[in-house]
Structure formats: structure tokens, C-alpha cells
Scaffold this active site. Structure first.
Site, PDB file in Angstrom:
ATOM      1  N   ASP A 145      41.213  51.505  35.840  1.00  0.00           N
ATOM      2  CA  ASP A 145      40.330  52.478  36.486  1.00  0.00           C
ATOM      3  C   ASP A 145      40.281  53.719  35.601  1.00  0.00           C
ATOM      4  OD1 ASP A 145      38.938  54.181  38.083  1.00  0.00           O
ATOM      5  OD2 ASP A 145      40.392  54.238  39.717  1.00  0.00           O
ATOM      6  N   GLY A 181      30.508  53.609  40.925  1.00  0.00           N
ATOM      7  CA  GLY A 181      29.754  54.144  42.057  1.00  0.00           C
ATOM      8  C   GLY A 181      30.287  55.480  42.510  1.00  0.00           C
ATOM      9  N   SER A 182      31.403  55.894  41.936  1.00  0.00           N
ATOM     10  CA  SER A 182      31.983  57.196  42.250  1.00  0.00           C
ATOM     11  C   SER A 182      31.816  58.098  41.029  1.00  0.00           C
ATOM     12  CB  SER A 182      33.445  57.046  42.643  1.00  0.00           C
ATOM     13  OG  SER A 182      34.038  58.289  42.938  1.00  0.00           O
ATOM     14  N   HIS A 186      35.329  51.119  35.967  1.00  0.00           N
ATOM     15  CA  HIS A 186      36.387  50.108  36.069  1.00  0.00           C
ATOM     16  C   HIS A 186      36.193  49.076  34.974  1.00  0.00           C
ATOM     17  CE1 HIS A 186      36.563  50.986  40.695  1.00  0.00           C
ATOM     18  NE2 HIS A 186      37.169  51.918  39.985  1.00  0.00           N
ATOM     19  N   ASP A 235      44.027  54.746  34.853  1.00  0.00           N
ATOM     20  CA  ASP A 235      44.895  54.312  35.952  1.00  0.00           C
ATOM     21  C   ASP A 235      45.188  52.824  35.824  1.00  0.00           C
ATOM     22  OD1 ASP A 235      44.689  54.567  39.617  1.00  0.00           O
ATOM     23  OD2 ASP A 235      46.259  53.838  38.278  1.00  0.00           O
ATOM     24  N   THR A 244      44.678  47.863  45.843  1.00  0.00           N
ATOM     25  CA  THR A 244      43.336  47.259  45.891  1.00  0.00           C
ATOM     26  C   THR A 244      42.364  48.125  45.103  1.00  0.00           C
ATOM     27  OG1 THR A 244      42.777  48.437  47.930  1.00  0.00           O
ATOM     28  CG2 THR A 244      43.731  46.224  48.163  1.00  0.00           C
ATOM     29  N   LYS A 515      52.763  39.881   2.685  1.00  0.00           N
ATOM     30  CA  LYS A 515      52.230  39.091   3.813  1.00  0.00           C
ATOM     31  C   LYS A 515      52.792  37.690   3.652  1.00  0.00           C
ATOM     32  CE  LYS A 515      48.076  38.171   6.467  1.00  0.00           C
ATOM     33  NZ  LYS A 515      48.558  36.863   6.910  1.00  0.00           N
TER      34      LYS A 515
END
Length: 808
Positions: A145, A181-182, A186, A235, A244, A515
Site C-alpha cells: 500500500d 480510490g483514496s 496498491h 505499508d 485486509t 564471476k
């Protein structure tokens, strides 16, 4: 479905639902009514329900609407179901410590409509699903988030999202963005079910910390709100099993009817990126596919027990009961699920069935977790025994001794060889168990305290997935006579391809290492215990007993080493072809013979943990200093720290050419170790053109290869498919051909996994599931992107197809 009238009844999926107050305005700023909300959910259901099916749904309800911003509206956050819930709503019971909650599952349009009637504008779900029996399954997705702090917005979130996309894609979890939507974004990334919620949370947290370390001016992984101003808070906690996230396509309880909308990465780059409202989302899904469709669940179907109570706890004795008839066997067959608990009982039973074996059982989570050990528990620390995990047994089995009738499952005599209690030092489900057993004075352990490690081999499928190794540890393997648990696992850091020209202008900023032509291994030391883990997470400990013996001599309490396993030829040059003789062996006799014929060397180049202290945040020079102090000279003739070329790219490349190696790795001074990330602070410069490839088919051989594989058809994953890059027939030794014949025989399929195979190459091809990874060298790429003159180097058992991408 719903009209603008105030009240009506509708029939949805055969269920009558009474809809009331349909003309109530829930979003005053746009005049959006409850009828509009119910209508939106009816239209979006086809793409939304697959993201909800089998997930516990919590709901945020705004019965009086979201308001106009002048005051705080009334909001209810509902987890469990209230009285009056229709009996046809599917629900599952989750047992908490002191109470049970019943959660609805939104698996049909009727349930979605019912939630709309309740003004449940937001639907939140966890990252896991319920199984058929109501058990909680491992998470099938990772969620990050991205929440903008004061002074930053959606554009900055999109920039951080692109940084996260690079890391997640590199570790095989390609994400899809969702504008929340806020305020933020996400990111959803698929998981294969091999991680539990705690492990997924840890992956997300480490990723967040890595981004914070790389971009401290814009990213924070800290929960404290006081530090978020001017930054994007990443987050990671949404992956906790109890947390959730608002579901994709759910409305939001904001001033306007915005939606958590899946987006494409191209959209995220648009300068006018913004949150979408429900009308815009409906237009999008009518014209374009769901960007998140690949992570959706199964198409929802009515369950035969719809509305019945399901319990979200696993009855771990279901398999055990299915294999036994209590009327025909004296074994205990309890009728009820285990009650759980944290007991410490162990029992080892001598079982004279068709073949004599010993059943090794440890009490855990209310059952006896069980392994069948054909040759019995080892009595020598150098003798590892195969242990095959079997079904969980009831606790009552700890005292069972008797005769199981012939013809019944496990028919034969069972005797208790030893029993008692155990001390638990480590239990990692499906990976590792370390215990100290305290048996009986006259028991099979001779009354002695014995410490055992059970290590899952981490490879194979079907029956092979049940195979573990049972290892007797030294009586006092660590300081103070206590068993020291292994350090936490660290995903290896990866290098980004580069050319010498890209480095030369700043070559003094780097140290240069060879390598090595081998396989990557992260080594875990705890006392005299040793674990070798490949880049793909496979436990290779049993495959390299010569290295384990040498590493056991490192005087340290705990350590984590980053290294490369190699096998050298007569001139001392690492040769991947010789190392192939050590890969994919499982039988102890084969492993012992290979170790004697092709002894392994371990080239250690980084130290990630030392005596309980993580070093991943220390600068490169400090880690190297501590590594040199830990391993000042070769250990056991097999473990060494190769020299570095500080600031001298030309000398490093000359040495690599002289040793006929692949190239060098440039590591920037002052850089930290970034677990699991392909970072620009490590740059790999190749002298030979080489490419990892995925095998998708084979063609029969001719002449001396008649009856065997003649060549393999290979590809490189691109844009969700497998791009065909050519046919490889040279470079296979006789032994390698035999190995390939055996592996390919089990992978057959009827269709090509490639999108673009030329007719002449596909003429007599046999197609296989694209799971095998190999490495080839080649001279150049032709116009259509085909490998010119490819030569097979060998299988890369340490990698999966998700790890493969173009090297240049």
C-alpha cells in the site's frame, strides 16, 4: 436491476432481496443514490467477484451516506455477521483465542446486492482464501500500500510503484497497480502458495526497507505518521494474516464515488493520472480486459452448503482417518479434530510392515507430525538418513503398540523403540525442524540426549516432495551445550548487466571480483551445523557433503555467507560442465561417488550475518573486512575467499580471461547488501556471450544419438509468453544426455509452449512443460532474435523459469 424508486423486491440468483430507500443519496457531492450503488455492483460483478470469492469479507457501511465534508459521517466496520443475515449467505467460522467470528464470503451477485442494500460501500478482504473444508490457505498474493504523506501525491506514488515493480519482477513476482480510490496506489503481486502470511509480510517489509534505503528522500517504511511528511509510506503490513485491503473494484467511502481500480503500467506513467470514479470504471471494463485478471480466483459457483457454517481450522487428521477403519484396526482413530496445544511428546516406533522401518513422530499443533525412516534414526553424525513425511497421527498414537491386521494400511507389528519428551529449537513448516530428544533409559537412544535436525530436500514433485533428511547433530553443537538455531534466511542480491564502457569512467568507485562459473549458494552456519541453500531456495546441504565437512570447521556461533559452488578441472579452472555431475543427485551412494570424483570448492564473497548481527546494512568494505577476518585462509582445502581487484577493471578482466571465466562483477564502494534485489550497485560484465534459457521441447537424435535426444528447443520468457530463441544440439556429454532424457520423459505435453517456432524446427519436435532452465553460450543474435551457434553449458537447477530474462 435496481430502479430509482424508494422500495422494491428483486430476485437475484434465486434469492428474493428487499431493497429499501433506493432514492437515498449516499454521495451528496455527485447525487449518487443507493440505487446507483446497487446498480454499479450489479454491472461490475463479473470482474469483481473473482477477486472476492473464497475470501473473508469485512464491510464498511455508511447507512446515512458519506456526507458533504462538513462533519464526520456515521461509519460501521463490520467483521462478523449480524443477526438477520440471510441464511443463503455463505459464511465461514474463524476460531479466535477467546471467541469465534463468522465471516461472509461474497461469491455471488445476490450477496453483493445484499451488501449494497446495507450501504456497505467498501468491501475489504485478506490476501488469503478459504479452502474447500474451510481451512485458511496460504496467501496467493502480496500487497503493498503506497500511501502519500503531506506534500506528495499520486505522481510520487507512481514513481515509487515503478521502483517496486523492478524489484518484484526481478524476484519473480510481477505486480499490477491499483489506484486505491483514496489517495495512493496498491500493488498486487502473485504468490505461489509456498509462503505463509508471516513470510509474505517479511518479504514485503524487506522490499520496503530496500526502497527506503535506496530512496530515503521519498520513501519511508516506518509506521510512525510523524516521519511521513514529504514521503510515500510503503505499508508492508497488509500481508499480515489478520489484515485486509479494500478489494479491487470496491467503491470507497470518500466525498466522490471513487473505486479501487486496477490499472496498466502505461496508465501509471500518464501525467494526468488520477483516481477513477465508478462510471469511468464501468466504461473501462466494458471496453478492456481486467488488468488484474491473472490474479483473480476461480469463477464463483454456488456451494452445496451455501449458508452453512464452515470452520476455518484444518482437521489435520482427515487423511489419517480416511486410511483406517476403526472396526478393522486396533489403532486409535479419534472421531473429532485435534484440539491443538503445545505439547512436547516424541515417539519412535519400530514398524514391521512390508518392510521394516521406523516411525519418527513429534507432537506439534495437537497431532503427531510423522516421518517414516527406512533405516532408522542415524547414530553417527556423518550418516544422514532419508525420512519420508507421512500423514499426521493422533496424539493417542504415542502409546500405541500392537499388531495391525494384514491387508490393512500399514499392516504388521508396531513396537515402541523409544519415547519421551523433546526440546524444540526450531520448527519451520515444510523446511526445517531441530529438536533434542530425551528418551527412556532402556530406549533405543540408549538413554542419551540426542539432537536431530530434519531438513526438507526442497526438490522434486509427487512422492519426492515428502522427502526429508534426518541428521544426528553433535551432542553439544554450540556454546554452552545449547543447540543454536540457524540464522534467518536471506535472499541473494543480484547484479545488473553492464559493459566495460559503462564502468570505465568511474572504475575507481568499484571493487572487482571474478564471476565464477558455478551455482550460487547462501550458506548458513550455526555452531557446527551447516545448510546450503540455492538461489531458488532449494536445500543443497545433502548434495555437497565435502563442503559441509569443511564448513563445519569454521569457528563461529552463527554466520550467513554468500558464495558460489564450483568444480575445477585439472588446471584449476572452474568448469560448469564438471559441476553438472554434482547437480540433481539424491541417492547417498551417488553423491558420495561424485564428491570423490568431482570435489567441490566454495568461493565465498560476502558475509551477511555474524554471531547474531545482521550485516546487510553495512558498507561493502566493512562486510569484506569481517569476511577476511572470519576466513583468513582456506578452510578444509575447499572454502576460500578469492582476492578482489580494487579499482582496477583492466587487471580483473585480464585475470578473468586467463582463467577462461565468464567475466567479473563490479561492486560499488560503500554499497549495502540488498536481499533479493537486482541492484545497480553490483554490475556483471561478461566476456563470453551467454544466456539462460527455458527448455520447451526436444527433437530426436540421429546416428550415435539415435533413440535419444538430439537437440533441445529453448526460449526466453517475454511479455507473459515464451519466445523461441533456437535449437541447441552441441555441448552435451554422454552423461548430460542421459540426465536430459530422464528429465524430459516426465515433462511431455501435446502443444508447443512457444509462440513462434519455425516449421522446420517444429517438424518432429516433442513438446515439454517449460520448467527446465539451462545455460548456453553463443556467438551472436540473428535478426529474428535467434541464438547463433549455441552450445549447451548445462542445467541450472538453482534457477526457475521466472529467473530467466535477456542478459543483454
Amino acid at each position: 436491476m435496481a430502479s430509482s424508486g424508494s422500495e422494491q423486491s428483486v430476485t437475484v440468483d434465486g434469492h428474493v432481496i428487499k431493497l429499501t430507500n433506493l432514492d437515498k443519496v449516499l454521495y451528496p457531492s455527485t447525487g449518487t443514490t443507493k440505487a446507483d450503488v446497487i446498480g454499479y455492483y450489479a454491472e461490475i460483478a463479473a470482474v469483481m467477484l473473482p477477486h472476492l470469492v473464497d475470501r473473508a469479507a469485512t464491510r464498511k457501511r455508511w447507512p446515512d451516506g458519506v456526507g458533504d465534508g462538513s462533519h464526520e459521517p456515521t461509519v460501521f466496520f463490520n467483521k462478523d455477521l449480524a443477526k438477520g443475515t440471510p441464511d443463503w449467505v455463505t459464511r465461514f467460522k474463524i476460531a479466535h483465542r477467546d471467541h469465534d467470528n463468522f465471516y461472509p464470503v461474497v461469491d455471488d451477485l445476490a450477496t453483493l446486492t445484499w451488501l449494497g442494500q446495507l450501504a456497505a460501500l467498501e468491501i475489504h478482504v485478506p490476501q488469503w482464501r478459504f479452502g474447500r473444508e474451510g481451512q485458511v490457505l496460504p496467501p496467493d498474493r502480496l500487497v503493498l500500500d503506497l500511501d502519500p504523506g503531506e506534500g506528495v501525491g499520486l505522481a510520487e506514488c507512481a514513481e515509487v510503484a515503478r521502483w517496486a515493480q523492478e524489484i518484484l519482477t526481478d524476484i519473480g513476482h510481477a505486480p499490477v497497480p491499483v489506484t486505491s480510490g483514496s489517495k495512493g496506489i496498491h500493488l498486487y503481486a502473485p504468490l505461489d502458495g509456498s509462503l505463509d502470511s508471516d513470510q509474505a509480510t517479511e518479504v514485503a517489509r524487506e522490499l520496503a526497507r530496500a526502497l527506503e534505503a535506496d530512496h530515503p528522500d521519498l520513501v519511508t517504511a516506518t509506521m510512525k505518521r510523524a516521519v511521513r511528511a514529504g514521503k510515500v509510506f510503503l505499508d508492508w503490513s497488509q500481508n499480515n494474516g489478520a489484515k485486509t485491503t479494500v478489494a479491487p473494484y470496491s467503491l470507497r467511502g470518500r466525498l466522490r464515488p471513487t473505486v479501487a481500480a486496477p490499472r496498466t503500467w502505461a496508465e501509471l506513467a500518464a501525467p494526468d493520472l488520477g483516481q477513477l470514479e465508478y462510471a469511468e470504471v464501468l466504461r473501462r471494463v466494458a471496453a478492456e480486459p481486467d488488468p488484474l485478471a491473472a490474479m483473480a480466483g476461480p469463477t464463483p459457483t454456488p456451494t452445496p452448503t451455501s449458508g452453512a457454517e464452515h470452520t476455518a481450522t484444518v482437521d489435520r487428521l482427515t487423511t489419517y482417518r480416511s486410511m483406517r477403519d476403526p472396526a478393522r484396526t486396533p489403532e486409535p482413530v479419534p472421531a473429532t479434530p485435534p484440539a491443538g496445544g503445545a505439547g512436547d511428546t516424541f515417539v519412535i516406533q519400530e514398524h514391521h510392515a512390508r518392510r521394516l522401518h521406523y516411525d519418527f513422530r513429534l507432537e506439534h499443533d495437537g497431532v503427531l507430525v510423522s516421518w517414516a525412516v527406512p533405516k532408522g534414526p542415524p547414530t553417527d553424525t556423518g550418516d544422514n538418513r532419508l525420512a519420508v513425511q507421512t500423514e499426521d497421527h493422533p496424539l493417542e498414537y504415542a502409546t500405541f503398540a500392537g499388531s495391525i491386521p494384514k491387508g490393512e494400511y500399514g499392516g504388521g507389528d508396531v513396537a515402541i523403540w523409544d519415547s519421551g519428551t523433546y526440546e524444540l529449537h526450531k520448527w519451520r513448516d515444510g523446511k526445517e525442524v531441530i529438536v533434542t530428544l530425551h528418551g527412556q533409559p532402556a530406549g533405543g537412544l540408549g538413554g542419551q540426549q540426542r539432537s536431530y535436525a530434519l531438513i526438507h530436500t526442497g526438490s522434486g514433485s509427487g512422492q519426492a516432495e515428502k522427502n526429508w533428511l534426518l541428521h544426528l547433530m553433535t551432542e553439544k553443537p554450540a556454546y554452552g551445550g545449547q543447540v543454536v538455531p540457524f540464522p534467518d534466511e536471506v535472499a541473494p542480491m543480484l547484479a545488473t548487466p553492464a559493459t566495460p564502457a559503462e564502468i570505465e569512467g568511474s572504475q575507481d568507485d568499484y571493487a572487482y571480483e571474478m564471476k565464477w562459473d558455478g551455482i550460487r549458494s547462501v550458506v548458513y552456519l550455526a555452531g557446527r551445523q551447516v545448510r546450503l541453500v540455492s538461489r531458488s531456495g532449494r536445500d543443497d546441504t545433502a548434495a555437497y557433503p565435502d563442503l559441509v565437512a569443511a564448513l563445519a570447521g569454521v569457528k563461529v556461533q552463527t554466520a550467513v555467507l554468500d558464495a558460489e559452488i564450483v568444480v575445477t578441472d585439472e588446471s584449476g579452472r572452474p568448469t560448469f560442465g564438471l559441476l553438472q555431475n554434482r547437480i540433481n543427485l539424491t541417492r547417498p551412494g551417488d553423491i558420495a561417488r561424485a564428491a570423490a570424483t568431482w570435489p567441490a570448492q566454495l568461493m565465498v564473497f560476502d558475509l551477511l550475518e555474524h554471531d547474531g548481527r545482521s550485516l546487510v546494512g553495512e558498507p561493502y568494505e566493512r562486510r569484506r573486512e569481517l569476511l577476511d577476518a572470519l576466513l583468513p585462509a582456506p578452510v578444509g582445502g575447499r572454502v576460500q575467499v578469492p582476492p578482489i581487484f580494487d579499482g582496477d577493471l583492466e587487471a580483473a578482466l585480464a585475470t578473468s580471461r586467463a582463467l577462461q571465466l565468464e567475466g567479473v562483477v563490479a561492486k560499488r564502494h560503500g554499497s549495502v547488501y540488498q536481499p533479493g534485489r537486482r541492484a545497480h550497485t553490483w554490475r556483471k560484465i561478461k566476456l563470453l556471450a551467454s544466456q539462460e534459457v527455458v527448455v520447451g521441447g526436444w527433437r530426436p537424435g540421429q546416428g550415435r544419438r539415435d533413440g535419444s535426444m538430439g537437440s533441445v528447443l529453448v526460449g526466453v520468457p517475454e511479455a507473459g509468453g515464451l519466445r523461441y530463441v533456437g535449437r541447441v544440439g552441441s555441448g552435451f556429454s554422454g552423461r548430460a544426455l542421459g540426465v536430459m532424457d530422464r528429465l524430459l520423459a516426465d515433462l511431455g505435453r501435446s502443444t508447443s509452449p512457444f509462440a513462434d517456432v519455425p516449421r522446420e524446427d517444429a517438424r518432429d519436435a516433442h513438446w515439454v512443460e517449460p520448467t527446465l532452465v539451462g545455460e548456453v553460450t553463443y556467438t551472436e543474435l540473428t535478426g529474428p532474435g535467434r541464438l547463433r551457434h549455441p552450445v549447451w553449458k548445462g542445467l541450472r537447477a538453482d534457477k526457475t523459469p521466472a529467473d530467466v530474462s535477456w542478459e543483454s
